[in-house]
Scaffold this motif. Structure first.
Motif, PDB file in Angstrom:
ATOM      1  N   THR A  12       0.966  -1.188  -0.033  1.00 56.04           N
ATOM      2  CA  THR A  12      -0.056  -0.172   0.016  1.00 56.04           C
ATOM      3  C   THR A  12       1.077   1.265   0.137  1.00 56.04           C
ATOM      4  O   THR A  12       1.916   1.357   0.731  1.00 56.04           O
ATOM      5  CB  THR A  12      -1.002  -0.123   1.232  1.00 56.04           C
ATOM      6  N   VAL A  13       0.525   2.202  -0.796  1.00 51.79           N
ATOM      7  CA  VAL A  13       1.075   3.372  -0.817  1.00 51.79           C
ATOM      8  C   VAL A  13       0.026   4.302   0.157  1.00 51.79           C
ATOM      9  O   VAL A  13      -0.890   4.539  -0.652  1.00 51.79           O
ATOM     10  CB  VAL A  13       1.500   4.254  -2.004  1.00 51.79           C
ATOM     11  N   THR A  20       5.335   3.517   1.974  1.00 44.64           N
ATOM     12  CA  THR A  20       4.813   2.380   1.478  1.00 44.64           C
ATOM     13  C   THR A  20       4.815   1.258   2.569  1.00 44.64           C
ATOM     14  O   THR A  20       5.815   1.031   3.384  1.00 44.64           O
ATOM     15  CB  THR A  20       5.910   2.040   0.367  1.00 44.64           C
ATOM     16  N   LEU A  21       3.768   0.557   2.656  1.00 44.87           N
ATOM     17  CA  LEU A  21       3.733  -0.502   3.710  1.00 44.87           C
ATOM     18  C   LEU A  21       3.530  -1.855   2.867  1.00 44.87           C
ATOM     19  O   LEU A  21       2.771  -1.710   1.883  1.00 44.87           O
ATOM     20  CB  LEU A  21       2.336  -0.252   4.637  1.00 44.87           C
ATOM     21  N   LEU A  71      -5.760  -4.848  -8.130  1.00 49.50           N
ATOM     22  CA  LEU A  71      -5.822  -3.288  -7.670  1.00 49.50           C
ATOM     23  C   LEU A  71      -6.902  -3.423  -6.762  1.00 49.50           C
ATOM     24  O   LEU A  71      -8.280  -3.505  -7.164  1.00 49.50           O
ATOM     25  CB  LEU A  71      -5.962  -2.513  -8.760  1.00 49.50           C
ATOM     26  N   ASP A  72      -6.689  -3.450  -5.255  1.00 48.51           N
ATOM     27  CA  ASP A  72      -7.903  -3.573  -4.325  1.00 48.51           C
ATOM     28  C   ASP A  72      -8.421  -2.137  -4.150  1.00 48.51           C
ATOM     29  O   ASP A  72      -9.791  -2.417  -3.764  1.00 48.51           O
ATOM     30  CB  ASP A  72      -7.290  -4.256  -3.026  1.00 48.51           C
ATOM     31  N   LEU A  96      -2.138  -2.810  -3.662  1.00 41.71           N
ATOM     32  CA  LEU A  96      -1.900  -4.084  -4.690  1.00 41.71           C
ATOM     33  C   LEU A  96      -1.969  -5.267  -3.992  1.00 41.71           C
ATOM     34  O   LEU A  96      -1.131  -5.141  -3.029  1.00 41.71           O
ATOM     35  CB  LEU A  96      -0.860  -3.824  -5.787  1.00 41.71           C
ATOM     36  N   SER A  97      -2.427  -6.213  -4.384  1.00 36.38           N
ATOM     37  CA  SER A  97      -2.250  -7.630  -3.701  1.00 36.38           C
ATOM     38  C   SER A  97      -1.882  -8.684  -4.541  1.00 36.38           C
ATOM     39  O   SER A  97      -2.157  -8.510  -5.953  1.00 36.38           O
ATOM     40  CB  SER A  97      -3.580  -8.131  -2.955  1.00 36.38           C
ATOM     41  N   THR A  98      -1.232  -9.827  -4.088  1.00 31.64           N
ATOM     42  CA  THR A  98      -0.923 -10.811  -4.875  1.00 31.64           C
ATOM     43  C   THR A  98      -2.139 -11.617  -4.919  1.00 31.64           C
ATOM     44  O   THR A  98      -3.026 -11.516  -4.174  1.00 31.64           O
ATOM     45  CB  THR A  98       0.311 -11.825  -4.228  1.00 31.64           C
TER      46      THR A  98
END
Length: 121
Positions: A12-13, A20-21, A71-72, A96-98
Motif C-alpha cells: 500500500t502507498v 509504502t507498507l 488493484l484492491d 495492490l495484492s498478490t
C-alpha cells in the motif's frame, strides 16, 4: 518482490503520509510514491469533489507475466480546494495484492491498473 505466494500479500502507498507498507511475503525493494496530478484552469478557491473508481482490478504488465496483481483500492481525499491561481494538486494512494494462489510467477516489470477519476465542482 514476492517471496512466497501461498497466501495473499499486499503493498500500500498510504495517502496520508505517502509511506509504502507491505505485509506477509511481499517485500518492498524500492518504495512507491503517491500518484500526483496537477489540475489547472479552475476558478480560484473552488472546492473540487473527487471520486475515484477502479475500472479493472487485475493489472497488466509491460512484459508478459503469468501472475498479475489485483488493484484492491485507490484512495484520494473526497474534496480539494483550488488555489488563487486556479491550480490544485490531487494525490492518489492505493493497494495492490498478490493472488495467494500458490504460484509465484511475478516478474520484474511495470504493472498497470486502470481507474477513473471524476472531478466535479
Amino acid at each position: 518482490m514476492v517471496t512466497d505466494n501461498s497466501s495473499v500479500s499486499s503493498v500500500t502507498v498510504n495517502l496520508v503520509d505517502g509511506k509504502t507498507l507491505s505485509n506477509n511475503k511481499l517485500r518492498v525493494l524500492v518504495p512507491g510514491q503517491l500518484g500526483e496530478f496537477t489540475l489547472i484552469d479552475f476558478p480560484p478557491y473552488t472546492q473540487l469533489y473527487i471520486n475515484a473508481v477502479i475500472l479493472s482490478s487485475e493489472t497488466t504488465s509491460d512484459d508478459y507475466s503469468p501472475s498479475q496483481f489485483t488493484l484492491d483500492n485507490i484512495t484520494t481525499l473526497p474534496t480539494i480546494t483550488v488555489n488563487e491561481s486556479g491550480i490544485a494538486t490531487l494525490f492518489i494512494g492505493g493497494t495492490l495484492s498478490t493472488s495467494g494462489d500458490g504460484t509465484n510467477q511475478y516478474i520484474n516489470s511495470n504493472y498497470d491498473g486502470i481507474y477513473n477519476i471524476s472531478i466535479s465542482y
